[in-house]
Design an enzyme around this catalytic site. Sequence first.
Site, PDB file in Angstrom:
ATOM      1  N   LYS A 180      28.760  50.398  58.164  1.00 47.71           N
ATOM      2  CA  LYS A 180      29.458  51.115  57.084  1.00 47.71           C
ATOM      3  C   LYS A 180      29.938  50.106  56.030  1.00 47.71           C
ATOM      4  O   LYS A 180      29.926  48.893  56.283  1.00 47.71           O
ATOM      5  CB  LYS A 180      30.646  51.888  57.671  1.00 47.71           C
ATOM      6  CG  LYS A 180      31.749  50.980  58.239  1.00 47.71           C
ATOM      7  CD  LYS A 180      32.792  51.778  59.022  1.00 47.71           C
ATOM      8  CE  LYS A 180      33.857  50.842  59.583  1.00 47.71           C
ATOM      9  NZ  LYS A 180      34.712  51.514  60.574  1.00 47.71           N
ATOM     10  N   ARG A 185      44.517  59.692  63.316  1.00 57.02           N
ATOM     11  CA  ARG A 185      43.787  59.713  62.050  1.00 57.02           C
ATOM     12  C   ARG A 185      42.816  60.881  62.118  1.00 57.02           C
ATOM     13  O   ARG A 185      43.271  62.012  62.165  1.00 57.02           O
ATOM     14  CB  ARG A 185      43.098  58.345  61.882  1.00 57.02           C
ATOM     15  CG  ARG A 185      42.633  58.036  60.502  1.00 57.02           C
ATOM     16  CD  ARG A 185      42.039  56.626  60.398  1.00 57.02           C
ATOM     17  NE  ARG A 185      40.830  56.459  61.218  1.00 57.02           N
ATOM     18  CZ  ARG A 185      40.079  55.359  61.216  1.00 57.02           C
ATOM     19  NH1 ARG A 185      40.405  54.326  60.468  1.00 57.02           N
ATOM     20  NH2 ARG A 185      39.010  55.286  61.977  1.00 57.02           N
ATOM     21  N   TYR A 241      46.645  32.287  32.928  1.00 58.76           N
ATOM     22  CA  TYR A 241      47.554  33.396  32.604  1.00 58.76           C
ATOM     23  C   TYR A 241      48.929  33.181  33.217  1.00 58.76           C
ATOM     24  O   TYR A 241      49.042  32.742  34.375  1.00 58.76           O
ATOM     25  CB  TYR A 241      47.011  34.703  33.181  1.00 58.76           C
ATOM     26  CG  TYR A 241      45.862  35.301  32.415  1.00 58.76           C
ATOM     27  CD1 TYR A 241      45.991  35.679  31.079  1.00 58.76           C
ATOM     28  CD2 TYR A 241      44.642  35.527  33.049  1.00 58.76           C
ATOM     29  CE1 TYR A 241      44.927  36.259  30.398  1.00 58.76           C
ATOM     30  CE2 TYR A 241      43.578  36.108  32.382  1.00 58.76           C
ATOM     31  CZ  TYR A 241      43.724  36.469  31.055  1.00 58.76           C
ATOM     32  OH  TYR A 241      42.678  37.041  30.387  1.00 58.76           O
ATOM     33  N   MET A 281      39.999  37.491  36.188  1.00 62.68           N
ATOM     34  CA  MET A 281      38.966  38.461  36.574  1.00 62.68           C
ATOM     35  C   MET A 281      37.620  37.793  36.818  1.00 62.68           C
ATOM     36  O   MET A 281      36.898  38.138  37.753  1.00 62.68           O
ATOM     37  CB  MET A 281      38.854  39.528  35.476  1.00 62.68           C
ATOM     38  CG  MET A 281      38.112  40.772  35.895  1.00 62.68           C
ATOM     39  SD  MET A 281      38.010  41.978  34.552  1.00 62.68           S
ATOM     40  CE  MET A 281      39.684  42.600  34.496  1.00 62.68           C
TER      41      MET A 281
END
Length: 381
Positions: free
Chosen positions: A41, A139, A270, A318
């Site tokens: 998965k 769940r 940044y 990013m």
Amino acid sequence: MSLPSLARPTIAEIDLANLRANLRSSRSFIGEDLTYLAVVKADGYGHGARECARALRDEGAGWLGVATPEEAFDLRTAGLDGPILCMGGFWPGQEDYIIGLDLTTVVFSVELAARLNAAAAAADQIVQYHVKIDTGMGRVGIRFDDLEVFARALLGFNNLRLDGLMTHFAAADDLTDDFTDLQVRRFYDAVDVFKAAGHDTTYIDLANSPGAVAHPDARGNMVRLGGILYGLGGDVLPDGIPKPTLKPVMSLHTAITQIKRVPAGETIGYGRTFTTKRDTQIGTIPIGYHDGYPRALSNKGHVLVNERPAPVLGRVSMDWTVIDLTDAPDVKIGDRVTVMGRQGGLSVTAEDLAKLTNTISYEITCGISSRVPRRYIESDE
Ligand SMILES: *Cc1c(COP(=O)(O)O)cnc(C)c1O
């Protein structure tokens, strides 16, 4: 038009020889006589579901496990036949898809079973399915104390056959918690309820990676392995117990794009979170949080260049990250940078990055985005 061959150098290398070796060593540790369901998965935990599924099938995985019918569709499209279990069931309306693609789905409500039965009757087929029992995960799954009516109701669906009963552990990696033992007892009681109702199921499966390695009484006749096949045992298997030998499958590499001298007292990146304390040689590498290199590694992570560690300076952005090359003056533009993996005697593992960012190794490999091409290799160890 195809991509130029001199593309952005950020790539994930996926070592299929190590993937197969991990299945082999897991099987010899856990038991040769069980059925192995290889969980692919989430695009094979970020490693590439199609390629990993092919390699694991070749190595003898009888079943493949996915989260959704869409993931199974992708495998069928890639030519993978044989049993595939949709471990998260299906969404109303997808039942024709389950039957048409010859998938086996998990069912956890009478409503889903009724839909599957109607579609199976329309196709004039007997369709096999597995039932997920919630023994304490809380769940998905039908609760362990709510089974008798459910087990009987399923017998009324003439076009369905119950092929497997499964549960999923909440804390199999924590040996200080005996909750797994309670889940095992609840599960085997549930199996008895289904037997007494008249079901004859082929598969009895409980265990994920830590369940299969650390809880021998939880192996049933099939185990569902994900993490350890990808070599991610370091943070999901308990410490201090015998384990199969595992090798990392994914490594992550890039190359130096730019090198600059920056005097002491300037800031990098940044938010100006890093100030140079000395005359500093910085290197810029084309990898950032969109690629899956977590922003939480800002001022914390390090990469490997020329077999030496180079710390991350300032914020990971990013698309770019800046590293300190002051102690590696011989580095040139284009030199290979290992963000995760080995260089010489040093290594940075997915577990290391997970620890620094307060998560587990699975989230690190799953998080390597589709912008990063996967290159499949076969190490010759
Ligand atoms: C993901 C998953 C697994 C695999 O768990 P690992 O810890 O990666 O081995 C097994 N069973 C189910 C139901 C799952 O969803």
